[in-house]
Design an enzyme around this catalytic site. Structure first.
Site, PDB file in Angstrom:
ATOM      1  N   LYS A  83       0.932  -1.267   0.064  1.00  0.00           N
ATOM      2  CA  LYS A  83       0.115   0.018   0.164  1.00  0.00           C
ATOM      3  C   LYS A  83       0.887   1.177   0.035  1.00  0.00           C
ATOM      4  CE  LYS A  83      -1.941   1.610   3.961  1.00  0.00           C
ATOM      5  NZ  LYS A  83      -1.617   2.880   4.333  1.00  0.00           N
ATOM      6  N   ASN A  84       1.596   1.254   1.063  1.00  0.00           N
ATOM      7  CA  ASN A  84       2.404   2.540   0.987  1.00  0.00           C
ATOM      8  C   ASN A  84       3.415   2.835  -0.203  1.00  0.00           C
ATOM      9  OD1 ASN A  84       1.161   2.865   3.426  1.00  0.00           O
ATOM     10  ND2 ASN A  84       2.741   2.420   5.018  1.00  0.00           N
ATOM     11  N   ARG A 144      -0.445  14.126  13.791  1.00  0.00           N
ATOM     12  CA  ARG A 144       0.707  14.048  13.085  1.00  0.00           C
ATOM     13  C   ARG A 144       1.003  15.034  11.956  1.00  0.00           C
ATOM     14  NH1 ARG A 144      -1.334   8.595  10.091  1.00  0.00           N
ATOM     15  NH2 ARG A 144       0.853   8.242   8.984  1.00  0.00           N
ATOM     16  N   ASP A 197       3.645   0.051  12.597  1.00  0.00           N
ATOM     17  CA  ASP A 197       2.371  -0.560  11.605  1.00  0.00           C
ATOM     18  C   ASP A 197       2.177  -2.042  12.217  1.00  0.00           C
ATOM     19  OD1 ASP A 197       1.753   2.069  10.421  1.00  0.00           O
ATOM     20  OD2 ASP A 197       2.607   1.211   8.343  1.00  0.00           O
ATOM     21  N   CYS A 213      -5.057  12.451  13.352  1.00  0.00           N
ATOM     22  CA  CYS A 213      -5.592  11.276  13.088  1.00  0.00           C
ATOM     23  C   CYS A 213      -6.178  10.411  14.167  1.00  0.00           C
ATOM     24  CB  CYS A 213      -4.444  10.779  12.031  1.00  0.00           C
ATOM     25  SG  CYS A 213      -3.690   9.600  12.909  1.00  0.00           S
ATOM     26  N   ARG A 242      -8.795  -0.417   4.194  1.00  0.00           N
ATOM     27  CA  ARG A 242      -8.221   0.890   3.600  1.00  0.00           C
ATOM     28  C   ARG A 242      -6.709   0.170   3.160  1.00  0.00           C
ATOM     29  NH1 ARG A 242      -6.572   5.334   7.270  1.00  0.00           N
ATOM     30  NH2 ARG A 242      -5.252   5.617   5.486  1.00  0.00           N
TER      31      ARG A 242
HETATM   32  C1  UD1 Z   1       3.989   6.336   6.944  1.00  0.00           C
HETATM   33  C2  UD1 Z   1       3.314   5.401   6.652  1.00  0.00           C
HETATM   34  C3  UD1 Z   1       2.619   4.694   7.794  1.00  0.00           C
HETATM   35  C4  UD1 Z   1       3.569   4.504   8.919  1.00  0.00           C
HETATM   36  C5  UD1 Z   1       4.658   5.642   9.286  1.00  0.00           C
HETATM   37  C6  UD1 Z   1       5.658   5.290  10.146  1.00  0.00           C
HETATM   38  C7  UD1 Z   1       2.426   5.878   4.262  1.00  0.00           C
HETATM   39  C8  UD1 Z   1       1.341   6.459   3.587  1.00  0.00           C
HETATM   40  N1  UD1 Z   1       2.187   5.845   5.552  1.00  0.00           N
HETATM   41  O1  UD1 Z   1       3.323   7.594   7.453  1.00  0.00           O
HETATM   42  O2  UD1 Z   1       1.792   3.699   7.598  1.00  0.00           O
HETATM   43  O3  UD1 Z   1       3.026   4.206  10.361  1.00  0.00           O
HETATM   44  O4  UD1 Z   1       4.861   6.096   7.981  1.00  0.00           O
HETATM   45  O5  UD1 Z   1       6.615   4.250   9.521  1.00  0.00           O
HETATM   46  O6  UD1 Z   1       3.702   5.578   3.946  1.00  0.00           O
HETATM   47  N2  UD1 Z   1       6.566  13.732  11.782  1.00  0.00           N
HETATM   48  C9  UD1 Z   1       6.598  15.027  12.341  1.00  0.00           C
HETATM   49  N3  UD1 Z   1       6.635  16.035  11.135  1.00  0.00           N
HETATM   50  C10 UD1 Z   1       6.353  15.851   9.982  1.00  0.00           C
HETATM   51  C11 UD1 Z   1       6.278  14.557   9.578  1.00  0.00           C
HETATM   52  C12 UD1 Z   1       6.335  13.469  10.427  1.00  0.00           C
HETATM   53  O7  UD1 Z   1       6.821  15.366  13.355  1.00  0.00           O
HETATM   54  O8  UD1 Z   1       6.454  16.816   9.247  1.00  0.00           O
HETATM   55  C13 UD1 Z   1       6.791  12.949  12.961  1.00  0.00           C
HETATM   56  C14 UD1 Z   1       5.452  12.114  13.104  1.00  0.00           C
HETATM   57  O9  UD1 Z   1       4.624  12.623  13.886  1.00  0.00           O
HETATM   58  C15 UD1 Z   1       5.876  10.635  13.543  1.00  0.00           C
HETATM   59  C16 UD1 Z   1       7.227  10.604  12.852  1.00  0.00           C
HETATM   60  O10 UD1 Z   1       7.561  11.852  12.356  1.00  0.00           O
HETATM   61  O11 UD1 Z   1       6.172  10.649  14.878  1.00  0.00           O
HETATM   62  C17 UD1 Z   1       7.137   9.603  11.791  1.00  0.00           C
HETATM   63  O12 UD1 Z   1       6.050   9.758  10.661  1.00  0.00           O
HETATM   64  P1  UD1 Z   1       6.023   9.604   9.321  1.00  0.00           P
HETATM   65  O13 UD1 Z   1       7.226   8.942   8.849  1.00  0.00           O
HETATM   66  O14 UD1 Z   1       6.258  11.106   8.470  1.00  0.00           O
HETATM   67  O15 UD1 Z   1       4.902   9.124   8.903  1.00  0.00           O
HETATM   68  P2  UD1 Z   1       3.919   9.109   7.735  1.00  0.00           P
HETATM   69  O16 UD1 Z   1       4.775   9.501   6.381  1.00  0.00           O
HETATM   70  O17 UD1 Z   1       2.806  10.099   7.836  1.00  0.00           O
END
Ligand code: UD1
Length: 420
Positions: free
Chosen positions: A22-23, A121, A304, A116, A396
């Site tokens: 998916k990702n 997030r 995950d 979320c 999803r």
């Molecule tokens: C992606 C995955 C999700 C998985 C997550 C962590 C997709 C579509 N989703 O989500 O399934 O659970 O990686 O492996 O690929 N953060 C910040 N600022 C930002 C962005 C992130 O502080 O601008 C923090 C988040 O709050 C979290 C951490 O970084 O604590 C990791 O998040 P991130 O790797 O960005 O997750 P997603 O890309 O949203």
């Protein structure tokens, strides 16, 4: 609305094919904005999130059609540079269109995702990185408005190796002028897969698979075709389904290297494995030993898989601690598992699981994708029948989970319900 009705107690046995990740596809679909033309993706999972991304692209003027694991995209005509709240609120991955839109067209209007189910997030790293690349960013009416004449290569250090920020900034940097270095980049397999796909499209990226990506901007990219890597989270979930039911399950079309952290923790818990190039068999007799885990970025134990591990440890013969470091509030599954009779205490971002208590069927409710998977695992070992409401969360990210589990011998049915 639909629900799952599961009668626990069956040992799962047999083979199951793992779907595409998916990702990975959710990152690659927005990449088609970067170059006009026709793309073909294979091994694409039939998931609600893929349909949501398709819908978003179609609204932008991009043709997108999913048929039997093949996704055709034609990005010849892009008419809109906007990702409305309607899509982004359903799926945060919609935010991925921001980088490609700004990079190719110099403009984008993308809804902020908001919080979320398991807490805040933020997307600050995406925005800071784009600003460093020279985009003007404004927030108006819940939307990010980004503009630029041309993105210019720069050095970006991510405070956290965010998957989404790495993907977005990578897609922005491939068409920027000059060299961009992203340090402390995410190294999740889906990001590596995205980077390889961008290279197929003509991008120049060094350091793929490492946390230091060096991108030499190019003037143009071209369409490419891609085979989507297997979904490591579905693979891990199916292995736990086999083990928790004391079964014997073979997962096919998977990449064992992508889930070494999960396999090694399962081995510690007493599971036996046969591992081949793209196939894993798990066997389990008796309850697992209690094993603590702490979630971490790749190649650590994936967040995950955290909720599924909580469910697995309910079967164990002792006490285990499951600590969530990526999303400290990601424990919505705990009160629902407690409705099945689970004994779990929360201490900040750690769930303390007292294994070995008898679970009994009840009506429970999914509130997020992976938490819902934990409820399915709990139901598989509960005495009697469990009904899981709001399975749209599961749909999803798991392709035909009910059908796949039924083929392994589980008693699981999808039924219509009035209940919400
Ligand atoms: C992606 C995955 C999700 C998985 C997550 C962590 C997709 C579509 N989703 O989500 O399934 O659970 O990686 O492996 O690929 N953060 C910040 N600022 C930002 C962005 C992130 O502080 O601008 C923090 C988040 O709050 C979290 C951490 O970084 O604590 C990791 O998040 P991130 O790797 O960005 O997750 P997603 O890309 O949203």
């Amino acid at each position: 609305m639909e629900k799952f009705v599961i009668t626990g107690g069956k040992k799962l046995k047999g083979k199951v094919r793992i779907s595409g990740a998916k990702n990975a596809i959710l990152a690659m679909m927005p990449a088609t904005i970067l170059a006009s033309g026709v793309y073909r993706f294979q091994n694409v999972p039939n998931l609600r999130d893929v349909w949501t991304m398709s819908r978003l692209l179609i609204d932008m003027g991009i043709y997108s059609e999913l048929n039997d694991g093949e996704l055709f995209v034609n990005s010849h005509e892009i008419k809109s540079f906007e990702a409305p709240y309607e899509h982004v609120k359903k799926m945060r991955a919609s935010f991925y269109v921001l980088g490609p839109l700004v990079s190719r067209f110099g403009k984008a209007k993308v809804s902020l995702p908001g919080g979320c189910a398991w807490g805040p997030r933020p997307v600050d790293l995406h925005l800071k990185g784009l600003e460093k690349l020279g985009a003007d960013i404004d927030i108006e009416g819940g939307y990010v408005i980004a503009k630029t004449n041309k993105l210019i290569g720069t050095r970006i250090h991510l405070d956290i190796p965010s998957v989404g920020a790495t993907g977005n900034l990578l897609m922005a940097a491939v068409l920027a002028k000059g060299t961009t270095v992203i340090s402390n980049a995410a190294i999740e397999p889906e990001i590596t897969a995205l980077a390889k796909f961008l290279v197929k499209m003509g991008a120049r990226i060094d350091g793929i698979g490492t946390n230091m990506l060096e991108i030499e901007g190019v003037d143009d990219l071209h369409p490419a075709n891609e085979l989507i890597i297997p979904d490591r989270i579905e693979a891990g979930t199916m292995l736990i389904a086999g083990a928790i039911t004391e079964g014997n399950v073979t997962i096919e079309n998977c990449n064992p290297y992508h889930i070494t952290a999960v396999i090694s923790k399962m081995e510690e818990a007493g599971c036996e494995f046969d591992i081949c190039e793209n196939k894993i068999t798990v066997r389990m007799e008796g309850p697992p030993k209690p094993v603590d885990i702490t979630t971490a970025v790749y190649p650590g134990f994936p967040t995950d898989m955290q909720s599924q591990w909580v469910a697995f440890m309910l079967k164990s013969n002792g006490v285990s601690k499951i600590t969530e470091t990526i999303y400290p509030d990601r424990f919505k599954h705990v009160p629902e598992l407690q409705r099945l009779g689970a004994q779990i205490e929360m201490s900040e971002n750690t769930a303390i699981v007292y294994g070995g208590k008898k679970l009994s069927g009840a009506t429970v409710m999914g509130s997020d994708l992976r938490g819902s998977a934990a409820l399915v695992l709990g139901a598989l070992i509960a005495e009697g029948t469990t009904e899981i409401l709001r399975i749209y969360h599961l749909d999803r990210g798991y392709e035909s989970l009910d059908k796949k589990l039924r083929e392994l011998g589980a008693e699981i049915w999808r039924e219509q319900t009035e209940e919400y």
